[in-house]
Design a protein around this motif. Structure first.
Motif, PDB file in Angstrom:
ATOM      1  N   LEU A   1      -4.641   6.592   5.360  1.00 40.31           N
ATOM      2  CA  LEU A   1      -4.851   5.351   4.269  1.00 40.31           C
ATOM      3  C   LEU A   1      -5.974   4.424   5.136  1.00 40.31           C
ATOM      4  CD1 LEU A   1      -2.403   7.136   5.128  1.00 40.31           C
ATOM      5  CD2 LEU A   1      -1.062   4.986   5.882  1.00 40.31           C
ATOM      6  N   GLU A   2      -7.033   5.391   4.712  1.00 44.14           N
ATOM      7  CA  GLU A   2      -8.181   3.625   4.947  1.00 44.14           C
ATOM      8  C   GLU A   2      -8.317   2.411   2.939  1.00 44.14           C
ATOM      9  OE1 GLU A   2     -10.065   1.876   6.347  1.00 44.14           O
ATOM     10  OE2 GLU A   2     -11.642   3.032   8.263  1.00 44.14           O
TER      11      GLU A   2
ATOM     12  N   ILE B   1       1.258  10.767   4.678  1.00 45.82           N
ATOM     13  CA  ILE B   1       0.633  11.323   6.008  1.00 45.82           C
ATOM     14  C   ILE B   1       1.290  12.036   6.788  1.00 45.82           C
ATOM     15  CG2 ILE B   1       1.263   8.712   6.286  1.00 45.82           C
ATOM     16  CD1 ILE B   1      -0.835   8.887   8.275  1.00 45.82           C
TER      17      ILE B   1
ATOM     18  N   ARG C   1       2.015   2.423  -3.275  1.00 45.58           N
ATOM     19  CA  ARG C   1       0.976   2.579  -4.396  1.00 45.58           C
ATOM     20  C   ARG C   1       1.319   4.268  -4.201  1.00 45.58           C
ATOM     21  NH1 ARG C   1      -3.285  -0.231  -6.062  1.00 45.58           N
ATOM     22  NH2 ARG C   1      -4.175  -0.725  -4.261  1.00 45.58           N
TER      23      ARG C   1
ATOM     24  N   LEU D   1      -2.601   9.770  -1.070  1.00 46.44           N
ATOM     25  CA  LEU D   1      -1.998  10.552  -2.107  1.00 46.44           C
ATOM     26  C   LEU D   1      -2.378  10.229  -2.907  1.00 46.44           C
ATOM     27  CD1 LEU D   1       1.312   9.217  -0.542  1.00 46.44           C
ATOM     28  CD2 LEU D   1       0.909  11.482  -2.020  1.00 46.44           C
ATOM     29  N   ASN D   2      -3.260   8.569  -2.807  1.00 43.11           N
ATOM     30  CA  ASN D   2      -3.925   8.467  -4.275  1.00 43.11           C
ATOM     31  C   ASN D   2      -5.802   9.310  -4.389  1.00 43.11           C
ATOM     32  OD1 ASN D   2      -6.138   7.240  -6.734  1.00 43.11           O
ATOM     33  ND2 ASN D   2      -5.541   4.851  -5.942  1.00 43.11           N
TER      34      ASN D   2
ATOM     35  N   ASP E   1      -1.879  13.647   0.403  1.00 43.19           N
ATOM     36  CA  ASP E   1      -0.900  14.183   0.565  1.00 43.19           C
ATOM     37  C   ASP E   1      -0.427  12.873   1.560  1.00 43.19           C
ATOM     38  OD1 ASP E   1       1.079  16.302   0.500  1.00 43.19           O
ATOM     39  OD2 ASP E   1       0.647  17.509   2.447  1.00 43.19           O
TER      40      ASP E   1
ATOM     41  N   ALA F   1       0.838  -1.098  -0.042  1.00 39.60           N
ATOM     42  CA  ALA F   1      -0.068   0.038  -0.317  1.00 39.60           C
ATOM     43  C   ALA F   1       0.730   1.364  -0.296  1.00 39.60           C
ATOM     44  CB  ALA F   1      -1.239  -0.278   1.273  1.00 39.60           C
TER      45      ALA F   1
ATOM     46  N   PHE G   1       2.091   7.565  -6.297  1.00 41.43           N
ATOM     47  CA  PHE G   1       0.962   9.191  -6.460  1.00 41.43           C
ATOM     48  C   PHE G   1       2.067   9.920  -5.396  1.00 41.43           C
ATOM     49  CE2 PHE G   1      -2.291   6.068  -6.871  1.00 41.43           C
ATOM     50  CZ  PHE G   1      -2.344   6.804  -8.219  1.00 41.43           C
TER      51      PHE G   1
HETATM   52  P1  ATP Z   1      -9.396   2.097  -2.458  1.00 39.21           P
HETATM   53  O1  ATP Z   1      -9.789   0.727  -0.996  1.00 39.21           O
HETATM   54  O2  ATP Z   1      -9.442   3.864  -1.082  1.00 39.21           O
HETATM   55  O3  ATP Z   1     -10.048   2.084  -3.673  1.00 39.21           O
HETATM   56  P2  ATP Z   1      -6.481   1.128  -2.519  1.00 39.21           P
HETATM   57  O4  ATP Z   1      -7.207  -0.114  -2.335  1.00 39.21           O
HETATM   58  O5  ATP Z   1      -6.035   1.659  -3.427  1.00 39.21           O
HETATM   59  O6  ATP Z   1      -7.494   2.011  -1.820  1.00 39.21           O
HETATM   60  P3  ATP Z   1      -5.402   0.680  -0.557  1.00 39.21           P
HETATM   61  O7  ATP Z   1      -4.504  -0.557  -0.094  1.00 39.21           O
HETATM   62  O8  ATP Z   1      -6.596   0.070   0.655  1.00 39.21           O
HETATM   63  O9  ATP Z   1      -5.535   1.314  -1.290  1.00 39.21           O
HETATM   64  O10 ATP Z   1      -5.236   1.953   1.022  1.00 39.21           O
HETATM   65  C1  ATP Z   1      -4.008   2.891   0.873  1.00 39.21           C
HETATM   66  C2  ATP Z   1      -4.269   3.558   0.485  1.00 39.21           C
HETATM   67  O11 ATP Z   1      -2.845   4.718   0.703  1.00 39.21           O
HETATM   68  C3  ATP Z   1      -3.521   4.272  -1.460  1.00 39.21           C
HETATM   69  O12 ATP Z   1      -4.548   4.745  -1.950  1.00 39.21           O
HETATM   70  C4  ATP Z   1      -2.672   4.764  -0.968  1.00 39.21           C
HETATM   71  O13 ATP Z   1      -2.346   5.763  -2.311  1.00 39.21           O
HETATM   72  C5  ATP Z   1      -2.801   5.678  -0.125  1.00 39.21           C
HETATM   73  N1  ATP Z   1      -0.758   5.924   1.016  1.00 39.21           N
HETATM   74  C6  ATP Z   1       0.222   4.782   0.683  1.00 39.21           C
HETATM   75  N2  ATP Z   1       1.047   5.350   1.782  1.00 39.21           N
HETATM   76  C7  ATP Z   1       0.702   6.942   2.286  1.00 39.21           C
HETATM   77  C8  ATP Z   1       0.869   7.813   2.710  1.00 39.21           C
HETATM   78  N3  ATP Z   1       2.188   7.807   3.262  1.00 39.21           N
HETATM   79  N4  ATP Z   1       0.944   8.893   2.603  1.00 39.21           N
HETATM   80  C9  ATP Z   1      -0.393   9.126   2.539  1.00 39.21           C
HETATM   81  N5  ATP Z   1      -1.417   8.254   2.039  1.00 39.21           N
HETATM   82  C10 ATP Z   1      -0.256   7.479   1.525  1.00 39.21           C
END
Ligand code: ATP
Ligand code: MG
Length: 250
Positions: free
Chosen positions: A159-160, A198, A38, A180-181, A196, A35, A42
């Protein structure tokens, strides 16, 4: 680990180190590393800095937390590995409750994250005595504390996962996220999305809490005026403009 400060990717490598340490210490789940990857991609696209749209969102986030009756900050493994100290500091400043909430829940990992937060001065951390369920999620992912996330009116969930974010919205909570995505389901379902990293976002929210405290009228106005969809569109347009202007061989 001996990463030289002069390394052009020093900051980013340090964050990877923190996550690797977090994995070894039992704070981070293996999938947390993926995660993070990913997120890093971004972060590269936005230039690894707090862009204006993210700062605007951090300001609204601060207003939401200050105006809330019962705000809760949810902490998962990655959030703890990267920003345990900053989350505790923000929770004390608002003040807001802290709750450990994990996607891959295990009692051991909840316990470790709780003690990590306590190490940085948190007095009470919710999450170990999960006695309530968020409707619409399978059992483990739904677990939370009645006097913590379950009863909160405003939740900051960095990061939910998209599913849980949507489930919290269905409970009519105000959901603030850091992601970030800008295209994730979480980013799109939340009321306030801070696109941004975290590590920059949490201290930035705290800075805004300091600026806005006591300014009720101003806070109500910025909350009312907030359009999350428009902000996400601004982020996407920022990224595309930035990419168009970048030269491959400067
Ligand atoms: P969703 O379930 O919301 O569609 P996802 O499945 O792509 O998203 P998850 O693995 O559920 O993502 O959650 C991780 C999310 O946290 C990702 O969208 C990633 O971009 C984001 N992320 C990871 N590290 C950081 C960080 N350091 N700061 C901010 N965001 C982050
Ligand atoms: Mg997901």
């Amino acid at each position: 680990m001996g990463i030289p400060r002069s390394h052009p990717r020093y900051q980013s490598l340090m964050l990877r180190e923190k996550l690797a340490d977090g994995l070894r210490e039992g704070l981070v789940h293996e999938t947390g590393l993926i995660a993070h990857g990913r997120g890093e991609a971004f972060d590269y696209l936005i230039g690894e800095e707090t862009i204006e749209a993210a700062d605007d969102a951090a300001r609204v986030a601060a207003a939401q937390l200050l105006l809330a009756d019962d705000p809760v900050i949810s902490v998962n493994g990655n959030a703890a590995a990267l920003t345990a100290k900053e989350c505790v500091s923000l929770a004390k400043t608002v003040p807001a409750k802290l709750e450990v909430n994990l996607f891959h829940r295990s009692k051991g990992r909840v316990r470790r994250i709780v003690s990590e937060l306590k190490k940085y001065g948190a007095e009470r951390v919710y999450g170990l005595n999960a006695d309530s369920l968020i409707p619409g999620l399978d059992h483990d992912r739904a677990l939370c504390e009645e006097t913590g996330i379950f009863g909160a009116d405003v939740v900051l969930v960095p990061l939910e996962d998209g599913d849980r974010c949507e489930a919290l919205k269905k409970m009519e909570k105000t959901v603030v996220t850091i992601d970030l995505n800008p295209l994730s389901r979480t980013a799109r379902a939340a009321d306030v999305t801070i696109v941004d990293n975290i590590v920059r976002a949490i201290p930035n929210i705290e800075r805004w809490v300091g600026e806005l405290r006591g300014k009720e009228e101003e806070m109500r106005k910025i909350v009312k005026m907030w359009n999350n969809e428009k902000n996400l569109r601004n982020v996407l347009s920022y990224i595309s403009k930035r990419l168009n202007s970048l030269q491959v061989y400067p």
